[in-house]
Design a protein around this motif. Structure first.
Motif, PDB file in Angstrom:
ATOM      1  N   GLY A   1      -0.575   4.211  10.809  1.00 29.34           N
ATOM      2  CA  GLY A   1      -0.544   5.600  10.393  1.00 29.34           C
ATOM      3  C   GLY A   1      -0.071   5.781   8.963  1.00 29.34           C
ATOM      4  N   VAL A   2       0.958   5.044   8.580  1.00 30.49           N
ATOM      5  CA  VAL A   2       1.464   5.130   7.208  1.00 30.49           C
ATOM      6  C   VAL A   2       0.438   4.572   6.227  1.00 30.49           C
ATOM      7  CG1 VAL A   2       3.255   4.309   5.632  1.00 30.49           C
ATOM      8  CG2 VAL A   2       3.870   5.088   7.915  1.00 30.49           C
ATOM      9  N   GLY A   3      -0.274   3.525   6.641  1.00 31.06           N
ATOM     10  CA  GLY A   3      -1.327   2.980   5.781  1.00 31.06           C
ATOM     11  C   GLY A   3      -2.434   3.981   5.527  1.00 31.06           C
ATOM     12  N   ILE A   4      -2.846   4.692   6.573  1.00 29.21           N
ATOM     13  CA  ILE A   4      -3.874   5.739   6.421  1.00 29.21           C
ATOM     14  C   ILE A   4      -3.369   6.835   5.490  1.00 29.21           C
ATOM     15  CG2 ILE A   4      -5.155   7.529   7.638  1.00 29.21           C
ATOM     16  CD1 ILE A   4      -5.175   5.682  10.094  1.00 29.21           C
ATOM     17  N   LEU A   5      -2.103   7.209   5.653  1.00 28.26           N
ATOM     18  CA  LEU A   5      -1.521   8.234   4.784  1.00 28.26           C
ATOM     19  C   LEU A   5      -1.565   7.808   3.319  1.00 28.26           C
ATOM     20  CD1 LEU A   5       0.104  10.870   4.373  1.00 28.26           C
ATOM     21  CD2 LEU A   5       2.185   9.518   4.755  1.00 28.26           C
ATOM     22  N   SER A   6      -1.251   6.535   3.058  1.00 31.04           N
ATOM     23  CA  SER A   6      -1.267   6.060   1.667  1.00 31.04           C
ATOM     24  C   SER A   6      -2.675   6.071   1.089  1.00 31.04           C
ATOM     25  CB  SER A   6      -0.663   4.655   1.580  1.00 31.04           C
ATOM     26  OG  SER A   6      -1.548   3.664   2.065  1.00 31.04           O
ATOM     27  N   ASP A   7      -3.680   5.769   1.927  1.00 26.70           N
ATOM     28  CA  ASP A   7      -5.068   5.839   1.459  1.00 26.70           C
ATOM     29  C   ASP A   7      -5.449   7.266   1.085  1.00 26.70           C
ATOM     30  OD1 ASP A   7      -5.476   3.119   1.805  1.00 26.70           O
ATOM     31  OD2 ASP A   7      -6.354   3.328   3.804  1.00 26.70           O
ATOM     32  N   ARG A   8      -5.054   8.206   1.913  1.00 27.34           N
ATOM     33  CA  ARG A   8      -5.420   9.599   1.674  1.00 27.34           C
ATOM     34  C   ARG A   8      -4.660  10.186   0.487  1.00 27.34           C
ATOM     35  NH1 ARG A   8      -6.214  12.171   7.792  1.00 27.34           N
ATOM     36  NH2 ARG A   8      -8.017  10.852   8.331  1.00 27.34           N
ATOM     37  N   MET A   9      -3.418   9.747   0.295  1.00 21.55           N
ATOM     38  CA  MET A   9      -2.632  10.228  -0.843  1.00 21.55           C
ATOM     39  C   MET A   9      -3.036   9.541  -2.138  1.00 21.55           C
ATOM     40  SD  MET A   9       1.245  10.569   0.723  1.00 21.55           S
ATOM     41  CE  MET A   9       1.895  10.988  -0.900  1.00 21.55           C
ATOM     42  N   GLY A  10      -3.737   8.399  -2.016  1.00 16.54           N
ATOM     43  CA  GLY A  10      -4.060   7.619  -3.203  1.00 16.54           C
ATOM     44  C   GLY A  10      -2.835   6.995  -3.834  1.00 16.54           C
ATOM     45  N   SER A  11      -1.844   6.670  -3.031  1.00 17.49           N
ATOM     46  CA  SER A  11      -0.582   6.129  -3.541  1.00 17.49           C
ATOM     47  C   SER A  11       0.097   5.317  -2.452  1.00 17.49           C
ATOM     48  CB  SER A  11       0.343   7.257  -3.993  1.00 17.49           C
ATOM     49  OG  SER A  11       1.642   6.773  -4.284  1.00 17.49           O
ATOM     50  N   ARG A  12       0.707   4.196  -2.854  1.00 18.64           N
ATOM     51  CA  ARG A  12       1.571   3.439  -1.933  1.00 18.64           C
ATOM     52  C   ARG A  12       3.031   3.829  -2.131  1.00 18.64           C
ATOM     53  NH1 ARG A  12      -3.236   2.527   0.095  1.00 18.64           N
ATOM     54  NH2 ARG A  12      -4.515   1.144  -1.165  1.00 18.64           N
TER      55      ARG A  12
ATOM     56  N   GLY B   1       3.769  -2.626   5.387  1.00 19.76           N
ATOM     57  CA  GLY B   1       2.385  -2.629   4.939  1.00 19.76           C
ATOM     58  C   GLY B   1       2.214  -1.986   3.579  1.00 19.76           C
ATOM     59  N   LEU B   2       2.970  -0.924   3.308  1.00 21.60           N
ATOM     60  CA  LEU B   2       2.890  -0.250   2.010  1.00 21.60           C
ATOM     61  C   LEU B   2       3.292  -1.206   0.887  1.00 21.60           C
ATOM     62  CD1 LEU B   2       4.585   3.148   2.944  1.00 21.60           C
ATOM     63  CD2 LEU B   2       2.142   2.760   2.525  1.00 21.60           C
ATOM     64  N   ALA B   3       4.419  -1.887   1.077  1.00 25.29           N
ATOM     65  CA  ALA B   3       4.906  -2.792   0.036  1.00 25.29           C
ATOM     66  C   ALA B   3       3.961  -3.965  -0.162  1.00 25.29           C
ATOM     67  CB  ALA B   3       6.306  -3.284   0.392  1.00 25.29           C
ATOM     68  N   PHE B   4       3.442  -4.527   0.926  1.00 18.03           N
ATOM     69  CA  PHE B   4       2.531  -5.669   0.796  1.00 18.03           C
ATOM     70  C   PHE B   4       1.262  -5.276   0.055  1.00 18.03           C
ATOM     71  CE2 PHE B   4       5.241  -8.011   3.476  1.00 18.03           C
ATOM     72  CZ  PHE B   4       4.805  -9.323   3.512  1.00 18.03           C
ATOM     73  N   THR B   5       0.719  -4.120   0.416  1.00 15.64           N
ATOM     74  CA  THR B   5      -0.496  -3.672  -0.251  1.00 15.64           C
ATOM     75  C   THR B   5      -0.248  -3.432  -1.730  1.00 15.64           C
ATOM     76  OG1 THR B   5      -1.118  -2.561   1.812  1.00 15.64           O
ATOM     77  CG2 THR B   5      -2.389  -2.015  -0.146  1.00 15.64           C
ATOM     78  N   ALA B   6       0.853  -2.771  -2.051  1.00 14.44           N
ATOM     79  CA  ALA B   6       1.172  -2.486  -3.451  1.00 14.44           C
ATOM     80  C   ALA B   6       1.385  -3.768  -4.249  1.00 14.44           C
ATOM     81  CB  ALA B   6       2.419  -1.599  -3.529  1.00 14.44           C
ATOM     82  N   VAL B   7       2.082  -4.731  -3.658  1.00 14.27           N
ATOM     83  CA  VAL B   7       2.323  -6.006  -4.353  1.00 14.27           C
ATOM     84  C   VAL B   7       1.010  -6.696  -4.679  1.00 14.27           C
ATOM     85  CG1 VAL B   7       3.182  -8.361  -4.001  1.00 14.27           C
ATOM     86  CG2 VAL B   7       4.664  -6.413  -3.524  1.00 14.27           C
TER      87      VAL B   7
ATOM     88  N   ARG C   1       5.017   5.057 -10.320  1.00 13.54           N
ATOM     89  CA  ARG C   1       3.555   4.955 -10.310  1.00 13.54           C
ATOM     90  C   ARG C   1       3.139   3.658  -9.658  1.00 13.54           C
ATOM     91  NH1 ARG C   1       1.801   6.745 -16.486  1.00 13.54           N
ATOM     92  NH2 ARG C   1       2.736   8.842 -16.448  1.00 13.54           N
ATOM     93  N   ASP C   2       1.960   3.677  -9.072  1.00 11.24           N
ATOM     94  CA  ASP C   2       1.407   2.434  -8.549  1.00 11.24           C
ATOM     95  C   ASP C   2      -0.053   2.357  -8.922  1.00 11.24           C
ATOM     96  OD1 ASP C   2       1.120   3.500  -5.058  1.00 11.24           O
ATOM     97  OD2 ASP C   2       0.732   4.535  -6.922  1.00 11.24           O
ATOM     98  N   LYS C   3      -0.642   1.209  -8.643  1.00 11.94           N
ATOM     99  CA  LYS C   3      -2.020   0.954  -9.094  1.00 11.94           C
ATOM    100  C   LYS C   3      -2.944   0.932  -7.899  1.00 11.94           C
ATOM    101  CE  LYS C   3      -4.830  -2.736 -11.115  1.00 11.94           C
ATOM    102  NZ  LYS C   3      -4.802  -4.115 -11.615  1.00 11.94           N
ATOM    103  N   ILE C   4      -3.737   1.945  -7.764  1.00  5.73           N
ATOM    104  CA  ILE C   4      -4.807   1.941  -6.762  1.00  5.73           C
ATOM    105  C   ILE C   4      -6.108   2.181  -7.509  1.00  5.73           C
ATOM    106  CG2 ILE C   4      -5.774   3.005  -4.710  1.00  5.73           C
ATOM    107  CD1 ILE C   4      -3.065   3.763  -3.805  1.00  5.73           C
ATOM    108  N   SER C   5      -6.929   1.178  -7.524  1.00  8.74           N
ATOM    109  CA  SER C   5      -8.220   1.304  -8.202  1.00  8.74           C
ATOM    110  C   SER C   5      -9.310   0.862  -7.243  1.00  8.74           C
ATOM    111  CB  SER C   5      -8.256   0.435  -9.466  1.00  8.74           C
ATOM    112  OG  SER C   5      -8.275  -0.934  -9.116  1.00  8.74           O
ATOM    113  N   GLY C   6     -10.518   1.171  -7.598  1.00 10.85           N
ATOM    114  CA  GLY C   6     -11.643   0.773  -6.757  1.00 10.85           C
ATOM    115  C   GLY C   6     -12.114  -0.634  -7.028  1.00 10.85           C
ATOM    116  N   LYS C   7     -11.489  -1.346  -7.950  1.00 10.73           N
ATOM    117  CA  LYS C   7     -11.947  -2.688  -8.300  1.00 10.73           C
ATOM    118  C   LYS C   7     -11.510  -3.692  -7.230  1.00 10.73           C
ATOM    119  CE  LYS C   7     -11.634  -1.837 -13.277  1.00 10.73           C
ATOM    120  NZ  LYS C   7     -10.992  -2.259 -14.529  1.00 10.73           N
TER     121      LYS C   7
END
Length: 402
Positions: A270-281, A327-333, A394-400
């Motif tokens: 659920g938190v992972g889905i939230l981070s996707d929708r917010m565009g932020s970890r 999951g948030l921290a792992f994805t962001a790292v 800030r964190d880095k979420i890009s489509g690359k």
């Protein structure tokens, strides 16, 4: 003209996620098997709790020693052969443990099994991040982070019954079989995701070290270490608190803790889905840190009130919230480190968390002895607030592809 990707190409990331999830579940079963052999080791083999505890700790020690090394190898050659080789080592170590005739050799093979199982932790995260676009990575990594509680649950269901029915040897067959199967599936079906080219103008021909160019990764590691403490305080001491202080029977308390683990696993998704929708970890990570502090304060207050039903609900809530950051921290790292460094960065993330988790039990146990459960829960509530200013803005979420 718009073209639609073939069905297999659309489902391939999910297939890779399933393979990576199963690989880590298998590794977790191997690492946690000794813990579920404690009754047998102390009765059939006559070991003291201290001696048996050394056997239980051996796989975790092996993991800590090799997490970063497996990550570096995944950065160099990819995830496919790293996960395959690591789980093959774990399966062979399981065979060695099965054939062992003395406890020293058994401990060495347990440690070797942990060293191999670390490959799925370090490289599995890279596999998920590499195959999924940014808009789905939070969900995918949340599913992947279910591997640890699922592996523990499988081991808890299978190992004690096998040990009771056939002794140590029969119990050791299961982790051997599941890791051998996972190694075979990894060898046959895992495909490495696309690896990005080196940045233009690289003078050394090597990817830039993200730890030297920015402090962001260091800050996330620190935040994760501070948030691990409340997580393991709850997972380690909730059972004994419910039984000794809140009056629950061992069976009922064990059921509550088991339910809380399952709810926590779903909460990661659920938190992972939230981070996707917010565009932020980092935004959700700050929310989780505040919620973790509040949940520990609720536990402390519940201890004072002495209401058993409220205590059970507080344990489920705290268990769910305090694991939600993983999951948030792992994805962001992985996103911040980039495809050429994410293996090492995830290895470092895992290593820091394992070391912090190992320190939690003795520190929290001493704290409970001094100030009681409620006082220890209250002190633990401070740590997420200490972590809060270190969460990057800030964190880095890009489509690359990373």
């Amino acid at each position: 003209m718009h073209t639609t990707a073939p069905p297999f190409e659309r489902t391939r990331p999910w297939f890779m996620l399933a393979l990576g999830l199963f690989a880590q579940v298998a590794g977790t079963v191997a690492v946690t098997t000794p813990a579920f052999l404690l009754p047998l080791l102390t009765t059939e083999r006559g070991l003291s709790l201290g001696q048996a505890g050394l056997l239980v700790a051996a796989p975790s020690l092996g993991m800590v020693l090799t997490l970063i090394a497996w990550g570096a190898l995944a950065d160099a050659i990819g995830e496919h052969w790293v996960i395959t080789a690591g789980l093959t080592v774990t399966a062979l170590a399981g065979l060695g443990a099965f054939l062992s005739t003395d406890l020293v050799t058994l401990a060495l093979f347990f440690a070797l099994g942990g060293m191999g199982a670390a490959s799925a932790n370090a490289a599995g995260g890279r596999l998920v991040v590499g195959w999924f676009p940014a808009r789905r990575r939070g969900l995918a990594m949340g599913i992947r982070q279910m591997a640890q509680p699922l592996g523990v649950a499988v081991a808890a269901l299978v190992i004690p019954s096998l040990a009771a029915a056939g002794g140590l040897g029969e119990a050791l067959v299961f982790p051997l079989a599941i890791t051998a199967l996972a190694a075979a599936l990894s060898a046959l079906f895992i495909v490495d995701p696309h690896r990005p080219p080196l940045a233009e103008g690289s003078a050394t021909g090597r990817p830039a070290n993200p730890y030297r160019t920015s402090a962001v990764l260091w800050r996330i590691h620190l935040v994760s270490v501070l948030l691990v403490f409340p997580q393991f305080v709850v997972s380690t001491f909730a059972l004994v608190w419910l039984i000794t202080a809140e009056g629950w029977s061992p069976l009922a308390a064990g059921t509550i803790v088991g339910i809380s683990q399952l709810v926590g696993a779903v909460g990661r998704i659920g938190v992972g889905i939230l981070s996707d929708r917010m565009g932020s970890r980092m935004g959700p990570l700050r929310i989780v840190a505040v919620a973790a502090s509040l949940s520990m304060l609720v536990l402390a207050g519940t201890d004072v009130l002495g209401w058993p039903v409220l205590a059970a609900l507080a344990v489920v809530a705290a268990s769910t919230i305090t694991v939600a950051d993983n999951g948030l921290a792992f994805t962001a790292v992985a996103e911040l480190a980039g495809g050429r460094w994410s293996g090492r960065a995830l290895g470092a993330q895992n290593t820091a968390q394992f070391l912090a988790a190992a320190a939690t039990a003795p520190i929290a146990g001493g704290l409970i002895a001094l100030v009681g459960f409620g006082g220890a829960f209250g002190v633990t509530a401070i740590l997420p607030l200490v972590a809060l200013p270190f969460v990057p803005m800030r964190d880095k979420i890009s489509g690359k592809s990373l």
